[in-house]
Design an enzyme around this catalytic site. Structure first.
Site, PDB file in Angstrom:
ATOM      1  N   CYS A   1      -4.757  -9.637 -14.687  1.00 46.03           N
ATOM      2  CA  CYS A   1      -3.720  -9.465 -13.924  1.00 46.03           C
ATOM      3  C   CYS A   1      -3.911  -8.043 -13.352  1.00 46.03           C
ATOM      4  CB  CYS A   1      -2.512  -9.207 -14.542  1.00 46.03           C
ATOM      5  SG  CYS A   1      -2.304  -8.025 -15.832  1.00 46.03           S
TER       6      CYS A   1
ATOM      7  N   CYS B   1      -4.389  -4.860 -15.018  1.00 46.56           N
ATOM      8  CA  CYS B   1      -5.714  -4.637 -15.657  1.00 46.56           C
ATOM      9  C   CYS B   1      -6.591  -3.879 -14.713  1.00 46.56           C
ATOM     10  CB  CYS B   1      -6.291  -5.891 -15.932  1.00 46.56           C
ATOM     11  SG  CYS B   1      -5.354  -6.751 -17.197  1.00 46.56           S
TER      12      CYS B   1
ATOM     13  N   ASP C   1      -8.760 -12.730  19.330  1.00 45.88           N
ATOM     14  CA  ASP C   1      -9.822 -12.730  19.655  1.00 45.88           C
ATOM     15  C   ASP C   1      -9.759 -13.707  20.998  1.00 45.88           C
ATOM     16  OD1 ASP C   1     -12.936 -13.123  19.984  1.00 45.88           O
ATOM     17  OD2 ASP C   1     -12.406 -14.801  19.042  1.00 45.88           O
TER      18      ASP C   1
END
Length: 747
Positions: free
Chosen positions: A25, A28, A447
């Protein structure tokens, strides 16, 4: 005796990228990052999505020291292997062992847990000795299906930490362990046992009540969330593969006057290689023989191919659209522009801070508090009543009512429904971590080529000199251009065919480098391009007007006299102007960002309703990243919409990246949202859907935590027995799922 490899000398400051294993997760990743940053002079960023740590370390610190720190934290670390040779195909994302293992555990666990939940919660389905069948089905779910949670909880415990895995493991094992005690030592193993629904804790209830459905159901639900998360996370590294796979796989090298085809990896600086029409240029180099037009749109965003000749530089992965070229390699491997762009995308991904999920942030406090509350509940009940069974039952109720089943479902179910609805609307959302930025976005960079425009050259205007017939000029010019492979020529030939029908075959054709084409058609001398000669005033004005509008103007000469001017340009999509209006209606500021020249960019901007002040033109891929970062430094939250390789780094750098599904894989994989239909109007829909999905996720999390906050005191005081706690927990999950299903009505 084994001799260790010598350490590479380390300078004043060095950088290394480590592959981190064992993270389950976002918390961590935060733990690993925190431990690394505690080392003197070390600066680390850990990306949970890509499972990589980018670490800057000073002289005196070795890479082995960094790896040892990660290992002491409870995870694995290693330097990633070098990239595979170009001719080797990368394995598909779907074959990832971790994802396949989770899918297997989920499938088996769900199949076994479903009958346990049904029998336990519906008394009519209970028969003599049903509880033993439930035990048989639930045991493999808790032990084997929940093994990843138990293993992670044990690892965390060794390092004095607690995460969501800890609560899942302790809650399911407590429920399962109590059920075993009730079956073998209490009254729950009797043949005629049936579940009752008492609200308060009592000795009888504790000795005869099973919690197998809680143990099995929680494991199955959390596995579902982990599987959906793993599938999304594993796509994060695909942008780099997509970039590198754009390059040529082999190359035709000139050796002793002969053409020898070799893998690109064997190409050396100074080698000369042949590039035929339609082939990719193998690496960066300089043209030493031949002339052609090179389509560099995948790298520069420039829609018009660039004419090249002897002495001109060319870039690897661009496409030779015209004649035969001989190129001398000047840069290879990691030094090429394509490789540098790949590093840009990688740096952007590592630098984009992983959004800490709300559930994981709160769990850092929530999990230890629940564990302490369960122990405190047991101690208080023992002290006050002396009843061990009642005390244990109340403690189990606390753990069960706090089991994060709804928390585990809050994000994946809303994401699953939101992404499903998005797919129907032509929108792909890659994961929950991209959603929070959508509500903060205030600027949208668009763009030009392939996003606002079609990315294809087409004939826009035909101007003819006085006394000339437009159909005649167009027919003769189209016939001559039909024999050319240049994209501008193809646009003219296609436009001529659409206007006048069939085209005659040229009697003579010649390609004049840097000028255009000339030949003979129907007995007439025809030249199309930039050949010298005077223009009548009307055609000179038409040519100037076309170029001022950002179009490519070519002159048609018949028998040596200027007869017409043809204006060719990229075509603006019919929906682009409407899309700009919709983005403004969402409170966003659209800006045009392109590698094209200023005149072309401003002409397109005018057509879609963007002012000159919001046009940024003539930017290279590196400049696009700089533009995004400049806007962010000004306090803006930036979304980027693009479709080409040249947009990939900017898409990864922006707070929110949206890729047109008609674009390149590199752009799609580097983005957060993909607009499958290639319709810019979907960008506004994507932002609205992402905001709605995020709102649903937050509503789910508020409910899940609010439910726990309200229910925990009831469980601790014995007003809620574990069976009712299990039912309440199930209702919480049903509520979260039902709330998420409302996204199916999004329009």
């Amino acid at each position: 005796m084994t001799t260790a490899a010598p350490e590479t000398p380390i300078g004043a400051t060095s950088e290394v990228e480590l592959s981190i294993g064992g993270m389950t997760c976002a918390s961590c990743a935060a733990r690993v990052e925190k431990k690394l940053n505690r080392m003197d002079g070390v600066t680390a960023t850990v990306n949970f999505a890509t499972e990589k740590a980018k670490v800057s370390y000073p002289e005196g610190v070795r890479v082995a020291d960094l790896i040892a720190t990660v290992v002491r934290t409870g995870y694995t670390a290693e330097e990633p292997p070098p990239p595979a040779p170009a001719e080797e195909e990368a394995p598909p994302v779907e074959d990832d062992p971790e994802t396949a293992s989770l899918r297997e555990r989920l499938t088996v666990s769900a199949a076994l847990a479903l009958p346990v939940v049904l029998m336990s919660m519906i008394p009519a389905l209970q028969f003599d000795n049903w509880q033993w069948l439930s035990l048989t089905l639930a045991a493999p779910v808790v032990v084997w299906g929940g093994l990843p949670f138990h293993r992670a909880a044990l690892t965390n415990a060794r390092h004095g930490a607690a995460t969501m895995d800890t609560l899942v493991s302790v809650g399911t094992l407590a429920a399962f362990g109590w059920s075993l005690w009730a079956l073998f030592f209490g009254d729950a193993g009797m043949p005629g046992m049936r579940h009752g629904f008492e609200f308060t804790v009592s000795r009888t209830d504790g000795a005869s009540t099973l919690y197998l459905e809680v143990a099995a159901g929680v494991v199955a639900f959390i596995l579902l969330g982990r599987y959906l998360e793993a599938r999304s996370k594993r796509r994060a590294g695909a942008a780099l593969r997509a970039l590198l796979e754009l390059g040529a796989k082999d190359v035709c090298v000139l050796r002793d006057g002969r053409e020898v085809r070799l893998p690109v990896a064997r190409l050396a600086v100074g080698d000369r290689f042949v590039v035929r029409p339609g082939e990719k240029i193998a690496t960066d180099g300089t043209v030493v023989e031949g002339t052609s037009a090179v389509d560099a749109s995948m790298l520069t965003g420039e829609s018009v191919p660039v004419d090249v000749g002897v002495g001109d530089p060319v870039t690897g992965a661009t496409v030779n659209a015209g004649g035969r070229l001989v190129v001398e390699a000047t840069r290879i491997g990691a030094d090429t522009q394509l490789a540098r762009m790949a590093r840009l995308v990688e740096d952007a991904q590592n630098g984009k801070a992983e959004v800490q999920r709300l559930a994981d942030r709160i769990s850092g406090v929530f999990v230890p508090v629940v564990l302490l509350l369960a122990l405190g509940t047991f101690a208080v009940w023992i002290t006050v009543t002396g009843d061990t069974v009642a005390a244990f039952t109340a403690a189990v109720a606390v753990l069960i009512i706090a089991c994060p089943c709804a928390l585990g479902l809050a994000t994946p179910t809303a994401l699953m429904v939101g992404t499903g609805r998005g797919a129907q609307l032509g929108i792909l959302i890659k994961g929950p971590e991209v959603l929070e930025s959508t509500r903060r976005v205030d600027t949208v960079l668009l763009d030009k080529t392939g996003t606002v425009t079609t990315g294809r050259m087409s004939l826009h205007e035909v101007y003819v000199a006085p006394g000339r017939a437009e159909e005649d000029v167009l027919r003769l010019a189209g016939a001559l251009e039909h024999a050319s492979e240049h994209p501008v020529a193809r646009a003219i030939a296609t436009g001529a065919q659409e206007c006048v029908g069939g085209l005659p075959a040229p009697e003579h054709f010649e390609n004049v480098p840097g000028r255009g084409v000339r030949g003979r058609v129907d007995g007439r001398d025809v030249a199309v391009g930039r050949f010298p000669g005077a223009l009548p005033a009307t055609l000179a004005d038409a040519k100037n007007a076309a170029e001022a509008a950002g179009r490519t103007a070519v002159v048609v000469r018949l028998d040596g006299t200027a007869a017409g001017v043809l204006a060719v340009a990229d075509t603006v999509k019919e929906t682009s102007a409407g899309a700009v209006r919709e983005l403004r209606a969402l409170g966003l500021t659209p800006m045009l960002l392109t590698g094209d020249n200023r005149a072309v960019a401003e002409a397109v901007a005018r057509e879609v309703g963007i002012g000159p002040a919001d046009v940024i033109a003539e930017v290279l891929p590196e400049d696009k990243v700089a533009v995004v970062e400049r806007l962010r430094n000004e306090g803006r939250t930036v979304a980027m919409v693009g479709d080409g390789v040249n947009d990939a780094a900017a898409l990864a750098t922006a707070d929110l990246g949206l890729a047109m599904g008609t674009g390149t894989d590199a752009a799609i994989e580097a983005s957060d949202l993909t607009l499958v239909r290639g319709d810019l109007r979907v960008a506004a829909d994507a932002i609205r859907l992402a905001r709605a999905t995020l709102s649903t996720i937050k509503g789910n999390l508020v409910w899940a935590f609010g439910y726990n906050v309200a229910a925990l005191p009831l469980a601790a005081t014995g007003l809620l027995n574990p069976m009712i706690a299990g039912a309440a927990m199930a209702f919480s999950s049903v509520f979260v799922v039902t709330n998420s299903l409302r996204l199916r009505a999004f329009a």
